[in-house]
Design an enzyme around this catalytic site. Structure first.
Site, mmCIF file in Angstrom:
data_model
loop_
_atom_site.group_PDB
_atom_site.id
_atom_site.type_symbol
_atom_site.label_atom_id
_atom_site.label_comp_id
_atom_site.label_asym_id
_atom_site.label_seq_id
_atom_site.Cartn_x
_atom_site.Cartn_y
_atom_site.Cartn_z
ATOM 1 N NE ARG A 139 47.877 37.355 42.640
ATOM 2 C CZ ARG A 139 46.689 37.759 42.154
ATOM 3 N NH1 ARG A 139 45.606 37.782 42.920
ATOM 4 N NH2 ARG A 139 46.564 38.115 40.885
ATOM 5 C CD GLU A 150 39.635 42.210 40.034
ATOM 6 O OE1 GLU A 150 38.502 42.220 40.586
ATOM 7 O OE2 GLU A 150 39.874 41.538 39.028
ATOM 8 C CG ASN A 178 38.575 36.484 38.545
ATOM 9 O OD1 ASN A 178 38.618 37.347 39.423
ATOM 10 N ND2 ASN A 178 39.533 36.315 37.659
ATOM 11 C CG ASP A 188 38.451 39.905 36.132
ATOM 12 O OD1 ASP A 188 38.351 39.317 37.216
ATOM 13 O OD2 ASP A 188 39.421 40.646 35.878
ATOM 14 C CG ASN A 190 42.222 36.660 41.651
ATOM 15 O OD1 ASN A 190 42.859 37.707 41.723
ATOM 16 N ND2 ASN A 190 41.417 36.394 40.648
HETATM 17 CA CA CA Z 1 39.330 39.422 39.240
#
Ligand code: CA
Length: 291
Positions: A98, A15, A146, A196, A100
């Site tokens: 958490r 990522e 995201n 995403d 991201n």
């Molecule tokens: Ca992502």
């Protein structure tokens, strides 16, 4: 446009690709492995730094360090000096959450969102972290925070909450970092997969990585129209960024996570970092954290 492998290293949940022009390195994270990776594009050497917890995103800082979202902490990391300083934390006690994805804005603040490790709907929020460690909540009730990016005129901010299958935009006021007037700019269809990570190119078009969508799609955020897509041999494409000396190479991260065990043998390159050299398009330099 033809992809190649940028390196043969495989991540579990690759990522957050990030081009660092000063040392010509491409950084990216392996979120669930708690690893910051880099590829030195001059020597082709691959390196790693272990953070010790899920690491949602990284950004450059004005002092030549990295800022990283680790667990629910924001950390200043000096990889060469092997030092880590926590500058902010969020959601005390919410151990199931958490950080991201996240990105720095034009004013050098880090925008980063949370999500439940178990994916509970609406459990996350989007925060703006100031250079002084101040934390402002910018959006609540998000599921999988995201995307993110700013238009070339810096008046619009883009954001993705993945399960919504939409890219939204806000009017962005740089001074105080206010976001208002949320509206949908891109709606994905069922067969597209899930939006995403994303990046914005120099023309203001947006490139969206498609989880379970085998592709990166380029959209015009003014019309909402898809301009084209680039297909990959792996289902879970997670994020993309421009890099290279002229910001014309597109780097693309992907994941092995989320692919059924019996489907993995059919996707041996899942988790790879891909590159499209000389894409014919140009990115914008990423913003750095003031710190
Ligand atoms: Ca992502």
């Amino acid at each position: 446009m033809q992809w190649q492998l940028a390196t043969d290293h495989i991540s579990v949940l690759g990522e957050g690709p990030l081009w660092s022009p000063s040392d010509k390195k491409l950084y990216w994270v392996d979120i669930t492995s708690g690893i910051i990776n880099w590829l030195d594009t001059s020597s082709n050497e691959h390196g790693q730094f272990k953070t010790g917890d899920y690491t949602g995103t990284i950004a450059l800082t004005s002092s030549g360090k990295l800022i990283a979202a680790v667990g629910r902490n924001v950390e200043l990391i000096d990889i060469a000096g092997n030092s880590v300083n926590i500058i902010a934390s969020v959601e005390p006690g919410l151990d199931n959450n958490r950080f991201n994805d996240g990105k720095c804005d034009p004013e050098g603040r880090l925008w980063v969102g949370t999500m439940a490790r178990s994916g509970i709907e609406g459990a996350g929020s989007l925060y703006m972290i100031g250079p002084d460690g101040s934390v402002q909540t910018k959006k609540k009730n998000v599921t999988c925070s995201n995307g993110m990016g700013w238009s070339p005129d810096r008046k619009t901010m883009y954001y993705i909450d993945t399960p919504t299958k939409k890219v939204v935009a806000f009017d962005y006021e740089a001074g105080a970092g206010e976001i208002t007037n949320e509206r949908v700019v891109v709606s994905l269809e069922k067969e597209d997969g899930f939006p995403d990570g994303m990046c914005v190119d120099a023309e203001g078009m947006i490139w969206v990585a498609m989880w379970e969508g085998w592709s990166v799609k380029r959209f015009n955020p003014v019309t909402g129209k898809k301009l084209f897509q680039i297909d990959f041999p792996v289902a879970n494409i997670t994020c993309c960024c421009f890099g290279g000396d002229n910001l014309t190479d597109l780097y693309i991260t992907s994941a092995r996570e989320g692919i059924a065990k019996d489907a993995l043998p059919g996707q041996p390159l899942a988790g790879s970092l891909f590159i499209i050299k000389n894409s014919g398009y140009k990115g914008s330099p990423s913003f750095s954290f003031k710190g």
